[in-house]
Design a protein around this motif. Structure first.
Motif, PDB file in Angstrom:
ATOM      1  N   ARG A   1       0.981  -1.436  -0.219  1.00  0.00           N
ATOM      2  CA  ARG A   1      -0.151   0.174  -0.155  1.00  0.00           C
ATOM      3  C   ARG A   1       0.753   1.355   0.371  1.00  0.00           C
ATOM      4  NH1 ARG A   1      -3.108  -3.340   3.430  1.00  0.00           N
ATOM      5  NH2 ARG A   1      -2.229  -2.409   5.403  1.00  0.00           N
ATOM      6  N   MET A   2       1.756   1.107   1.026  1.00  0.00           N
ATOM      7  CA  MET A   2       2.780   2.382   0.942  1.00  0.00           C
ATOM      8  C   MET A   2       3.124   2.948  -0.112  1.00  0.00           C
ATOM      9  SD  MET A   2       6.274   3.707   1.407  1.00  0.00           S
ATOM     10  CE  MET A   2       6.881   1.706   1.895  1.00  0.00           C
ATOM     11  N   LEU A   3       4.036   1.583  -0.942  1.00  0.00           N
ATOM     12  CA  LEU A   3       4.573   2.127  -2.138  1.00  0.00           C
ATOM     13  C   LEU A   3       4.045   2.646  -3.598  1.00  0.00           C
ATOM     14  CD1 LEU A   3       7.036  -2.026  -2.241  1.00  0.00           C
ATOM     15  CD2 LEU A   3       7.967   1.060  -2.535  1.00  0.00           C
ATOM     16  N   LYS A   4       2.727   1.531  -3.349  1.00  0.00           N
ATOM     17  CA  LYS A   4       1.713   2.010  -4.192  1.00  0.00           C
ATOM     18  C   LYS A   4       1.498   3.370  -4.076  1.00  0.00           C
ATOM     19  CE  LYS A   4      -1.740  -0.410  -4.997  1.00  0.00           C
ATOM     20  NZ  LYS A   4      -3.129  -1.838  -4.690  1.00  0.00           N
ATOM     21  N   ASP A   5       0.659   3.604  -2.710  1.00  0.00           N
ATOM     22  CA  ASP A   5       0.379   5.101  -2.551  1.00  0.00           C
ATOM     23  C   ASP A   5       0.850   5.672  -2.448  1.00  0.00           C
ATOM     24  OD1 ASP A   5      -2.276   3.906  -1.990  1.00  0.00           O
ATOM     25  OD2 ASP A   5      -2.127   3.455   0.181  1.00  0.00           O
ATOM     26  N   ALA A   6       2.423   6.492  -1.907  1.00  0.00           N
ATOM     27  CA  ALA A   6       3.172   7.238  -1.530  1.00  0.00           C
ATOM     28  C   ALA A   6       4.224   7.532  -2.223  1.00  0.00           C
ATOM     29  CB  ALA A   6       3.572   7.084  -0.370  1.00  0.00           C
ATOM     30  N   PHE A   7       4.488   6.455  -3.581  1.00  0.00           N
ATOM     31  CA  PHE A   7       5.676   6.202  -4.572  1.00  0.00           C
ATOM     32  C   PHE A   7       4.962   6.075  -5.849  1.00  0.00           C
ATOM     33  CE2 PHE A   7       8.371   5.285  -0.342  1.00  0.00           C
ATOM     34  CZ  PHE A   7       8.902   6.595   0.065  1.00  0.00           C
ATOM     35  N   GLY A   8       4.503   5.404  -5.458  1.00  0.00           N
ATOM     36  CA  GLY A   8       3.645   5.771  -7.188  1.00  0.00           C
ATOM     37  C   GLY A   8       4.081   4.387  -7.940  1.00  0.00           C
ATOM     38  N   PHE A   9       4.414   3.611  -7.244  1.00  0.00           N
ATOM     39  CA  PHE A   9       4.889   2.054  -8.020  1.00  0.00           C
ATOM     40  C   PHE A   9       3.057   1.389  -8.124  1.00  0.00           C
ATOM     41  CE2 PHE A   9       8.114   1.748  -5.884  1.00  0.00           C
ATOM     42  CZ  PHE A   9       8.985   1.685  -6.418  1.00  0.00           C
ATOM     43  N   THR A  10       3.382   1.182  -9.340  1.00  0.00           N
ATOM     44  CA  THR A  10       1.931   0.378 -10.000  1.00  0.00           C
ATOM     45  C   THR A  10       2.417  -1.233  -9.729  1.00  0.00           C
ATOM     46  OG1 THR A  10       2.135   1.377 -12.001  1.00  0.00           O
ATOM     47  CG2 THR A  10       1.119  -0.648 -12.150  1.00  0.00           C
ATOM     48  N   GLU A  11       0.650  -2.104  -8.805  1.00  0.00           N
ATOM     49  CA  GLU A  11       0.922  -3.080  -8.586  1.00  0.00           C
ATOM     50  C   GLU A  11       1.101  -4.074 -10.192  1.00  0.00           C
ATOM     51  OE1 GLU A  11      -2.280  -6.133  -6.485  1.00  0.00           O
ATOM     52  OE2 GLU A  11      -1.734  -4.290  -5.252  1.00  0.00           O
ATOM     53  N   VAL A  12       1.898  -5.393  -9.548  1.00  0.00           N
ATOM     54  CA  VAL A  12       1.972  -6.190 -10.736  1.00  0.00           C
ATOM     55  C   VAL A  12       1.104  -6.776 -10.837  1.00  0.00           C
ATOM     56  CG1 VAL A  12       3.227  -7.194 -12.777  1.00  0.00           C
ATOM     57  CG2 VAL A  12       4.066  -5.060 -12.090  1.00  0.00           C
ATOM     58  N   SER A  13       1.581  -8.125  -9.173  1.00  0.00           N
ATOM     59  CA  SER A  13       1.303  -9.536  -9.229  1.00  0.00           C
ATOM     60  C   SER A  13       1.108  -9.152  -7.444  1.00  0.00           C
ATOM     61  CB  SER A  13       1.316 -10.455 -10.031  1.00  0.00           C
ATOM     62  OG  SER A  13       3.045 -10.390  -9.795  1.00  0.00           O
ATOM     63  N   VAL A  14       0.504  -9.763  -7.915  1.00  0.00           N
ATOM     64  CA  VAL A  14       0.487 -10.262  -5.570  1.00  0.00           C
ATOM     65  C   VAL A  14      -0.101 -11.602  -5.626  1.00  0.00           C
ATOM     66  CG1 VAL A  14      -0.179  -9.635  -3.489  1.00  0.00           C
ATOM     67  CG2 VAL A  14       0.103  -8.044  -4.876  1.00  0.00           C
ATOM     68  N   TYR A  15       0.902 -13.223  -5.071  1.00  0.00           N
ATOM     69  CA  TYR A  15       0.075 -14.020  -4.881  1.00  0.00           C
ATOM     70  C   TYR A  15       0.464 -15.050  -2.978  1.00  0.00           C
ATOM     71  CZ  TYR A  15       2.429 -14.601  -9.486  1.00  0.00           C
ATOM     72  OH  TYR A  15       2.435 -13.778 -10.545  1.00  0.00           O
ATOM     73  N   GLU A  16      -0.757 -14.663  -3.068  1.00  0.00           N
ATOM     74  CA  GLU A  16      -0.609 -14.699  -1.486  1.00  0.00           C
ATOM     75  C   GLU A  16      -0.772 -16.250  -0.787  1.00  0.00           C
ATOM     76  OE1 GLU A  16      -4.304 -13.326  -0.268  1.00  0.00           O
ATOM     77  OE2 GLU A  16      -3.846 -10.912  -0.755  1.00  0.00           O
ATOM     78  N   THR A  17      -0.330 -16.773   0.339  1.00  0.00           N
ATOM     79  CA  THR A  17      -0.442 -18.036   1.109  1.00  0.00           C
ATOM     80  C   THR A  17      -1.812 -18.150   1.472  1.00  0.00           C
ATOM     81  OG1 THR A  17       0.216 -17.002   3.044  1.00  0.00           O
ATOM     82  CG2 THR A  17       2.366 -17.424   2.080  1.00  0.00           C
ATOM     83  N   GLU A  18      -1.656 -19.493   1.465  1.00  0.00           N
ATOM     84  CA  GLU A  18      -3.024 -20.250   2.104  1.00  0.00           C
ATOM     85  C   GLU A  18      -3.677 -19.514   3.285  1.00  0.00           C
ATOM     86  OE1 GLU A  18      -2.480 -24.186   2.708  1.00  0.00           O
ATOM     87  OE2 GLU A  18      -2.504 -24.798   0.998  1.00  0.00           O
TER      88      GLU A  18
END
Length: 131
Positions: A19-36
């Motif tokens: 959230r911080m990288l996206k919101d504060a620094f303008g990164f774009t989420e490419v993919s997120v793989y969650e654990t069980e």
């Protein structure tokens, strides 16, 4: 141009970091793989032509284990010939944490620790959005 270096950063709370990288620094989420259990196993965030990979420090993986006692950062670097790169590192006395290994996702890679305790991963994996 496909980047050759992908910083790999492990966090106590990777969802908050995303959230911080996206919101504060303008990164774009490419993919997120969650654990069980809903944690973050692996995430890729892009900025310009670069990308950072991140996940949780609290997992039972080799990278998470060695980062707990390592320096403040891990960096992943794409190399064409993993075995030749590894041989050069060994020749120069680098501490090897994992010998060159074929991974189930198609990469061949190895892990090493620098003199400051940072963990470096060298391999053939290129995130799908970059190449």
């Amino acid at each position: 141009m496909v980047p050759s270096v992908y910083p790999t950063i492990l966090y106590e709370d990777p969802k908050a970091a995303i959230r911080m990288l996206k919101d504060a620094f303008g990164f774009t989420e490419v993919s997120v793989y969650e654990t069980e259990d809903g944690g973050v196993a692996h995430a890729e965030l892009a900025y310009g032509n670069g990308m950072a990979m991140l996940g949780s420090i609290n997992r039972d993986t080799l990278l998470a284990k060695v980062m707990r006692g390592g320096g403040p950062v891990g960096v992943y670097v794409v190399v064409d010939d993993v075995d030749a790169h590894h041989a050069r590192a060994v020749e120069h006395g680098v501490e090897i944490l994992m010998e060159p290994t074929d991974q189930d996702y198609g990469s061949r890679d190895y892990k090493a620790r620098d003199t400051e305790g940072n963990v470096w991963s060298f391999g053939t994996y290129v995130p799908s959005s970059c190449g």
